[in-house]
Scaffold this motif. Structure first.
Motif, PDB file in Angstrom:
ATOM      1  N   LEU A 123       0.852  -1.164   0.000  1.00 46.89           N
ATOM      2  CA  LEU A 123       0.000   0.000   0.000  1.00 46.89           C
ATOM      3  C   LEU A 123       0.901   1.231   0.000  1.00 46.89           C
ATOM      4  CD1 LEU A 123      -3.082   0.298   0.338  1.00 46.89           C
ATOM      5  CD2 LEU A 123      -2.714   0.425   2.800  1.00 46.89           C
ATOM      6  N   GLY A 124       0.978   1.901  -1.135  1.00 47.04           N
ATOM      7  CA  GLY A 124       1.813   3.096  -1.231  1.00 47.04           C
ATOM      8  C   GLY A 124       0.960   4.334  -1.074  1.00 47.04           C
ATOM      9  N   ILE A 125       1.325   5.185  -0.136  1.00 48.00           N
ATOM     10  CA  ILE A 125       0.538   6.387   0.095  1.00 48.00           C
ATOM     11  C   ILE A 125       1.406   7.601  -0.190  1.00 48.00           C
ATOM     12  CG2 ILE A 125      -0.758   7.718   1.793  1.00 48.00           C
ATOM     13  CD1 ILE A 125      -1.498   5.094   3.136  1.00 48.00           C
ATOM     14  N   SER A 126       0.889   8.455  -1.061  1.00 54.15           N
ATOM     15  CA  SER A 126       1.688   9.580  -1.512  1.00 54.15           C
ATOM     16  C   SER A 126       0.794  10.805  -1.644  1.00 54.15           C
ATOM     17  CB  SER A 126       2.323   9.208  -2.859  1.00 54.15           C
ATOM     18  OG  SER A 126       3.127  10.250  -3.348  1.00 54.15           O
ATOM     19  N   GLY A 127       1.418  11.921  -1.952  1.00 59.59           N
ATOM     20  CA  GLY A 127       0.646  13.140  -2.160  1.00 59.59           C
ATOM     21  C   GLY A 127       0.895  13.687  -3.551  1.00 59.59           C
ATOM     22  N   ASP A 128       0.299  14.845  -3.849  1.00 56.99           N
ATOM     23  CA  ASP A 128       0.458  15.399  -5.188  1.00 56.99           C
ATOM     24  C   ASP A 128       1.854  15.992  -5.383  1.00 56.99           C
ATOM     25  OD1 ASP A 128      -1.252  16.713  -3.222  1.00 56.99           O
ATOM     26  OD2 ASP A 128      -0.949  18.526  -4.389  1.00 56.99           O
ATOM     27  N   GLY A 129       2.442  16.560  -4.340  1.00 50.70           N
ATOM     28  CA  GLY A 129       3.828  17.021  -4.457  1.00 50.70           C
ATOM     29  C   GLY A 129       4.757  15.838  -4.574  1.00 50.70           C
ATOM     30  N   ASP A 130       4.541  14.857  -3.718  1.00 52.43           N
ATOM     31  CA  ASP A 130       5.392  13.667  -3.639  1.00 52.43           C
ATOM     32  C   ASP A 130       5.361  12.850  -4.943  1.00 52.43           C
ATOM     33  OD1 ASP A 130       7.058  12.225  -1.665  1.00 52.43           O
ATOM     34  OD2 ASP A 130       5.606  10.604  -1.927  1.00 52.43           O
ATOM     35  N   THR A 131       4.199  12.857  -5.617  1.00 48.57           N
ATOM     36  CA  THR A 131       4.072  12.061  -6.835  1.00 48.57           C
ATOM     37  C   THR A 131       4.221  12.893  -8.112  1.00 48.57           C
ATOM     38  OG1 THR A 131       2.786  10.248  -5.924  1.00 48.57           O
ATOM     39  CG2 THR A 131       2.413  10.749  -8.229  1.00 48.57           C
ATOM     40  N   ALA A 132       3.498  14.029  -8.202  1.00 45.84           N
ATOM     41  CA  ALA A 132       3.425  14.737  -9.487  1.00 45.84           C
ATOM     42  C   ALA A 132       4.605  15.665  -9.725  1.00 45.84           C
ATOM     43  CB  ALA A 132       2.116  15.521  -9.584  1.00 45.84           C
ATOM     44  N   SER A 133       5.397  15.959  -8.673  1.00 50.33           N
ATOM     45  CA  SER A 133       6.581  16.796  -8.894  1.00 50.33           C
ATOM     46  C   SER A 133       7.855  15.999  -8.655  1.00 50.33           C
ATOM     47  CB  SER A 133       6.541  18.027  -7.974  1.00 50.33           C
ATOM     48  OG  SER A 133       5.543  18.907  -8.425  1.00 50.33           O
ATOM     49  N   ILE A 134       8.311  15.962  -7.419  1.00 56.27           N
ATOM     50  CA  ILE A 134       9.606  15.347  -7.135  1.00 56.27           C
ATOM     51  C   ILE A 134       9.621  13.854  -7.472  1.00 56.27           C
ATOM     52  CG2 ILE A 134       9.127  14.875  -4.681  1.00 56.27           C
ATOM     53  CD1 ILE A 134      12.060  15.736  -4.123  1.00 56.27           C
ATOM     54  N   GLY A 135       8.466  13.214  -7.385  1.00 55.68           N
ATOM     55  CA  GLY A 135       8.429  11.771  -7.604  1.00 55.68           C
ATOM     56  C   GLY A 135       7.857  11.365  -8.949  1.00 55.68           C
ATOM     57  N   MET A 136       7.728  12.328  -9.858  1.00 53.74           N
ATOM     58  CA  MET A 136       7.088  12.024 -11.141  1.00 53.74           C
ATOM     59  C   MET A 136       7.797  10.881 -11.869  1.00 53.74           C
ATOM     60  SD  MET A 136       4.488  13.049 -12.714  1.00 53.74           S
ATOM     61  CE  MET A 136       3.697  13.142 -14.299  1.00 53.74           C
ATOM     62  N   GLY A 137       9.113  10.923 -11.885  1.00 50.71           N
ATOM     63  CA  GLY A 137       9.873   9.875 -12.587  1.00 50.71           C
ATOM     64  C   GLY A 137       9.598   8.515 -11.987  1.00 50.71           C
ATOM     65  N   GLN A 138       9.635   8.434 -10.682  1.00 48.64           N
ATOM     66  CA  GLN A 138       9.438   7.142 -10.035  1.00 48.64           C
ATOM     67  C   GLN A 138       7.990   6.670 -10.216  1.00 48.64           C
ATOM     68  OE1 GLN A 138      11.271   6.302  -6.330  1.00 48.64           O
ATOM     69  NE2 GLN A 138      13.216   6.716  -7.319  1.00 48.64           N
ATOM     70  N   PHE A 139       7.055   7.612 -10.153  1.00 52.68           N
ATOM     71  CA  PHE A 139       5.645   7.257 -10.332  1.00 52.68           C
ATOM     72  C   PHE A 139       5.400   6.632 -11.702  1.00 52.68           C
ATOM     73  CE2 PHE A 139       1.725   9.086 -12.326  1.00 52.68           C
ATOM     74  CZ  PHE A 139       0.821   8.182 -11.798  1.00 52.68           C
ATOM     75  N   VAL A 140       5.826   7.343 -12.755  1.00 52.24           N
ATOM     76  CA  VAL A 140       5.500   6.839 -14.096  1.00 52.24           C
ATOM     77  C   VAL A 140       6.182   5.494 -14.371  1.00 52.24           C
ATOM     78  CG1 VAL A 140       4.983   9.095 -15.079  1.00 52.24           C
ATOM     79  CG2 VAL A 140       7.277   8.190 -15.300  1.00 52.24           C
ATOM     80  N   HIS A 141       7.355   5.303 -13.811  1.00 55.04           N
ATOM     81  CA  HIS A 141       8.043   4.045 -14.101  1.00 55.04           C
ATOM     82  C   HIS A 141       7.509   2.879 -13.278  1.00 55.04           C
ATOM     83  CE1 HIS A 141      10.750   5.449 -17.163  1.00 55.04           C
ATOM     84  NE2 HIS A 141      10.745   6.598 -16.505  1.00 55.04           N
ATOM     85  N   ALA A 142       7.024   3.169 -12.092  1.00 57.84           N
ATOM     86  CA  ALA A 142       6.350   2.101 -11.337  1.00 57.84           C
ATOM     87  C   ALA A 142       5.079   1.699 -12.094  1.00 57.84           C
ATOM     88  CB  ALA A 142       6.016   2.573  -9.927  1.00 57.84           C
ATOM     89  N   VAL A 143       4.409   2.694 -12.699  1.00 55.78           N
ATOM     90  CA  VAL A 143       3.208   2.397 -13.487  1.00 55.78           C
ATOM     91  C   VAL A 143       3.589   1.572 -14.722  1.00 55.78           C
ATOM     92  CG1 VAL A 143       1.367   3.395 -14.881  1.00 55.78           C
ATOM     93  CG2 VAL A 143       1.960   4.442 -12.690  1.00 55.78           C
ATOM     94  N   ARG A 144       4.637   1.975 -15.396  1.00 52.45           N
ATOM     95  CA  ARG A 144       5.074   1.229 -16.587  1.00 52.45           C
ATOM     96  C   ARG A 144       5.392  -0.214 -16.270  1.00 52.45           C
ATOM     97  NH1 ARG A 144      10.017   2.564 -18.868  1.00 52.45           N
ATOM     98  NH2 ARG A 144       9.467   1.278 -20.626  1.00 52.45           N
ATOM     99  N   ARG A 145       5.971  -0.441 -15.069  1.00 48.02           N
ATOM    100  CA  ARG A 145       6.281  -1.815 -14.662  1.00 48.02           C
ATOM    101  C   ARG A 145       5.025  -2.583 -14.283  1.00 48.02           C
ATOM    102  NH1 ARG A 145       9.880   0.825 -10.739  1.00 48.02           N
ATOM    103  NH2 ARG A 145      11.581   1.405 -12.113  1.00 48.02           N
TER     104      ARG A 145
END
Lengths: 617, 350
Positions: free
Chosen positions: B106-128
């Motif tokens: 269960l990954g819990i994140s916010g809009d800053g955490d995901t859509a800005s600083i974590g955008m790269g990690q977010f999209v690649h976790a989705v791709r995987r």
């Protein structure tokens, strides 16, 4: 000028264009030398490019077993028009210039102190082979055949090497053998007796040693060490660690029947994620590692701080290359000592291991997992491009089947069940600064905790209390002390007679340093050597330095980084350690080092000395 | 808000099928602002886990940094938690999941955490298509650093500081759909009726289950002019459909009219029944799912509910063809080839 005359002790440089297929021919040559029982040390000096730029392959043959770069070239095989004049100019007096005589040498090639050996490679190749694509590749094999004659090598060793190299593409064996013979015959008919560089088979020099690159050995170390999760991002010169890991995993980690892989190799989006993957996996009870180089270390610094503070056992292999920034991606250096030792903000420091040979890459990488788990901390294996990407003569790899993985302090279900007092993830109950871990999913009601990079108490609860923070930071110091007793000790190599001078080195520097010390010993100058294997430094390091009037620290970076680390961590005065550095991107060369040490020690001045190597790229 | 939570529970509260009570899914006392949407989402997560009869210790809760990322401390005390560094939760989950595929992440994140600083990690976790539930508590602003706009703030939206947001917003659901997430949904922290079944469906899905939950920041971004305020979202949201989530083995008691209901069977044989406004729109069609989001956006509406499901999508382990056993359970005997194999390798290198 007399031509250089030498048996089993020479340096040959192959000058090629990258992407022309020269690598496999040159490799074939080096392997043949190895199979003659001669200590050989090939160094690939290559550009950050795929096709068309100059690349050199320097092979040193040394009967005395010296494996460092020597410096100076006795024979050049000039196959690259772009660099031909430079290669010609840089040959030692009395050296041999081997070139493609299908075209005449231009007039400016007028040195009188060289032996010119022309082999009409293009003509020979075009006459013998029809396939234009094959011609380029076979031209390289023709000069190897020529060298075999010139250097008095046994042709059978080369033909056997060809047969081995192409055992999976057997249709390539006949043309390659034919090319070898063409070169050999031409040299025999036209250059008989002209080359005074020779090789002779020896059965007493290399024993059971192997020829292997450090990255392959590192990868195998990770397989033997039980790594199951790999997060990585491609970066020269570390990429082949992961590629080799993948190949060894195919060989050793396929499940029977189903064929599923007992390893997860995840190519990440960047180095941040690569280390994040390793941290997540290690936290969750798998042995995990990544491999990177300088720029990756910069990106991973954030996560290294987390792993240090949250105490997660990650293994990181740093195959160092020349920095700063993108630097020289295909050149070697030991330039990340401080960046790795103190990676990340705040008070952080990390355990480092310094391998020098493939055998040590293997052992130290496998052992790194034990150390990381025992100490619940990141362990960084500090290899470099020279060690990682070049074939090295190395003692064979060794594994003790009776040894067991040290998984460190982990509480399983039954141990949690039996616990009577409250468990705290960061409680130091044994006095070694290391608490007990638990893995998710182990027990329904005991052992869960909240891992965090924020300040925490013994129970991993968030705390901004100064006392709690201090206690935790002090415990990490205690753990650092514990580490000293577990890390490999430095290796002392005392001079035959009592020495007032000591020399400290590590990693790939040790070969040229040892050679320089032996050369100076023959001149009556005794120097004791200490090879450092790990950071933090143990008492033996301090004792060695205190036991000598003057101590030289030889390393391959501009700022004498290991020296700085020694000064800071061992509380030494700057004048106790004299820096000697070589950092032009090429492996440190023994001859230049000898000159520098001689000058330095004769002058009696303890000033910064930089080894100027001279010579092509 | 810090307060004291009574330990008393009604003696007749029922246990779920796994024998756990609702309180077994609770966590520490929240320190978020009173009225924060995140606390409601936490309540919905607790409810969903309870209703699905999950074993709390078989769940792993992970987060990055920010108000939302504090949430794992306020739920599931019996589960291991990992509050990592800013924007890096997805890589930590990737590694954790690779090490043990049998737990629920269960990954819990916010809009800053995901859509800005974590955008790269977010999209690649989705791709995987990593097998996890990825929840973004989306309030359009940075709370902990006092109200700066985040990358999901709508253009023209005005928060507490009074200056409008001038930049285009990122729609995380659209990106997740485009990049291959097998399950994508959007909800509102104030709509527990929708959020709980949405979470339950996400937890039952194998592969990336991404849920964007609009969660108003009562302190910095709950102004009448903000498009992430309670008022605005209530007025401007429209559900794709109402839906029921029926876990595997549960008896189906309701009858649905043919034509308006679409049933989507997940990998674990649980079923989502969607009662749709527009029977023509299929949530299993990627392009239609993105179109629906864009069409509603043009009308100034926030589309909520199940936005996209692909129950057949392959997760990372399947893609990598890794062992079906947790990799962290493999022993030395299986992992280490031993000295005999090494002898062979040495021989090959001579």
């Amino acid at each position: 000028m007399k031509p250089i005359q030498s048996c089993n002790d020479l340096v040959i440089r192959f000058a090629n264009v990258n992407g022309s297929g020269s690598a496999s021919a040159n490799n074939l040559f080096a392997r043949a030398v190895f199979r003659l029982g001669l200590p050989v040390s090939p160094k690939n000096i290559f550009p950050s490019n795929i096709q068309g730029l100059p690349t050199w392959y320097e092979v040193r043959i040394s009967e005395q077993g010296y494996l460092g770069r020597r410096g100076g070239v006795d024979m050049v095989v000039a196959m690259n028009g772009q660099t031909m004049h430079r290669d010609y100019a840089e040959l030692q007096p009395g050296g041999y210039f081997v070139y493609d005589s299908s075209r005449q040498l231009p007039e400016e090639y007028e040195r009188q102190d060289l032996v010119l050996i022309g082999l009409p490679l293009t003509n020979l190749c075009n006459e013998a082979f029809d396939n234009p694509r094959m011609r380029g590749l076979l031209k390289n094999i023709i000069y190897v055949g020529g060298l075999a004659y010139l250097l008095d090598m046994e042709l059978e060793v080369l033909t056997a090497a060809v047969e081995l190299q192409y055992r999976k593409k057997s249709q390539l064996i006949p043309p390659n053998l034919k090319a070898l013979e063409l070169g050999y015959d031409h040299a025999r008919r036209h250059h008989q007796g002209r080359c005074l560089l020779t090789t002779r088979r020896r059965d007493d020099l290399i024993g059971d040693q192997i020829l292997m690159d450090g990255n392959a050995a590192t990868a195998l170390g990770a397989i033997y060490g039980g790594a199951t999760v790999v997060g990585w991002y491609p970066i020269t010169p570390s990429t082949s660690v992961i590629e080799h890991f993948g190949r060894y995993a195919e060989r050793f980690r396929r499940e029977e029947g189903g064929g599923r892989l007992m390893a997860a190799i995840v190519q990440a989006e960047d180095e941040l994620a690569a280390l994040g993957i390793v941290i997540g996996a290690a936290w969750n009870g798998a042995r995990a590692f990544t491999a990177t180089s300088g720029p990756g270390i910069s990106l991973m610094s954030e996560f290294l701080g987390l792993a240090y503070f949250a105490e997660i056992p990650v293994v990181l292999v740093n195959v160092q290359r020349a920095g700063p920034s993108t630097g020289m991606p295909t050149r070697t250096q030991q330039g990340d000592i401080l960046a790795c030792g103190y990676a990340s903000h705040g008070d952080t420091k990390h355990l480092l291991l310094f391998p020098s040979t493939p055998a040590e890459c293997f052992t130290m990488t496998a052992r790194a997992f034990d150390l990381a788990e025992r100490l619940q901390a990141p362990v960084i294996v500090m290899s470099d491009l020279d060690l990682g990407m070049n074939d090295q003569l190395s003692p064979p790899l060794n594994w003790d089947d009776d040894g067991r993985y040290d998984r460190g302090k982990v509480l399983d279900h039954d141990q949690l069940e039996a616990l009577e007092e409250q468990w705290g993830r960061y409680r130091d109950v044994d006095g070694d600064g290391v608490g007990y871990r638990t893995f998710p999913g182990t027990h329904p009601s005991k052992g869960a905790y909240f891992t965090r990079g924020t300040s925490h108490d013994e129970y991993s609860k968030y705390s901004e209390e100064s006392d709690t923070y201090l206690q935790n930071m002090e415990r990490l110091v205690q753990k650092w002390e514990t580490a000293k007793g577990l890390l490999p000790l430095p290796e002392e190599r005392p001079a035959e007679e009592k020495a007032a001078i000591g020399l400290v080195c590590y990693g790939t520097t040790i070969f040229s340093a040892q050679e320089a010390v032996e050369t100076l010993a023959r001149e009556g100058l005794a120097i004791d050597v200490l090879v450092i294997k790990a950071f933090p430094f143990q008492q033996a390091v301090v004792d060695f330095i205190q036991g000598h009037e003057e101590v030289l620290v030889v390393e391959q970076n501009r700022d004498s980084q290991l020296r700085t680390l020694l000064l800071v961590e061992c509380g030494l005065a700057p004048e106790q350690l004299t820096p000697v550095t070589s950092y032009d991107g090429l492996p440190i060369a023994a001859r230049a080092l000898v000159e520098q040490l001689r000058t330095l020690l004769a002058s009696g001045q303890s000033t910064t000395t930089t080894v100027t190597q001279g010579g092509a790229a | 808000m810090t307060f004291f939570r009574p330990s008393f529970r009604h003696p007749q509260l029922p246990a779920n099928q796994a024998g756990y009570y609702l309180r077994d899914y609770e966590g520490g006392i929240s320190t978020l602002c009173a009225g924060c949407g995140h606390d409601s989402i936490n309540g919905a997560i607790i409810q969903a886990c309870y209703e699905l009869s999950l074993e709390p210790h078989r769940i792993v809760k992970l987060s990055g940094i920010g108000c939302s990322s504090k949430s794992p401390a306020y739920l599931l005390s019996a589960a291991h938690g990992f509050n990592s560094v800013h924007g890096r939760m997805p890589s930590i989950v990737t590694g954790a999941n690779m090490a043990n595929r049998e737990l629920l992440y269960l990954g819990i994140s916010g809009d800053g955490d995901t859509a800005s600083i974590g955008m790269g990690q977010f999209v690649h976790a989705v791709r995987r298509n990593l097998n996890m539930v990825y929840i973004v508590m989306n309030n359009g602003c940075y709370g902990l650093t006092k109200g700066q706009y985040s990358a999901t703030a709508d253009k023209g939206s005005v928060g507490k500081k009074g200056e409008p947001n001038l930049l285009e917003s990122i729609d995380l659901c659209e990106i997740a759909i485009q990049l291959g997430a097998g399950f994508v949904g959007r909800s509102f922290s104030g709509d527990k009726q929708q959020l709980v079944p949405l979470l339950k469906a996400a937890m039952s899905h194998i592969g990336m289950a991404f849920i964007d939950v609009i969660s108003p920041c009562v302190t910095f971004n709950n102004t009448p002019t903000s498009t992430k305020s309670y008022h605005w979202v209530r007025e401007h949201s429209e559900a794709t459909s109402t839906f029921d989530f029926v876990p595997f083995r549960q008896e189906i008691t309701t009858d649905y009219e043919n034509g308006s209901t679409e049933a989507v069977t997940l990998h674990d044989h649980s079923v989502i029944y969607l009662h749709k406004k527009d029977p023509e729109v299929a949530v299993t069609d990627r392009r239609q799912a993105v179109d629906a989001l864009e069409e509603h956006k043009e009308e100034g509406l926030i589309l909520t509910g199940v936005l996209y499901v692909d129950p057949e999508s392959e997760d990372t382990h399947t893609i990598l063809n890794t062992s079906e056993r947790p990799l962290n359970s493999l022993e030395q005997a299986e992992l280490c080839p031993g000295s005999a194999a090494l002898k062979e390798i040495n021989e090959e290198l001579r």
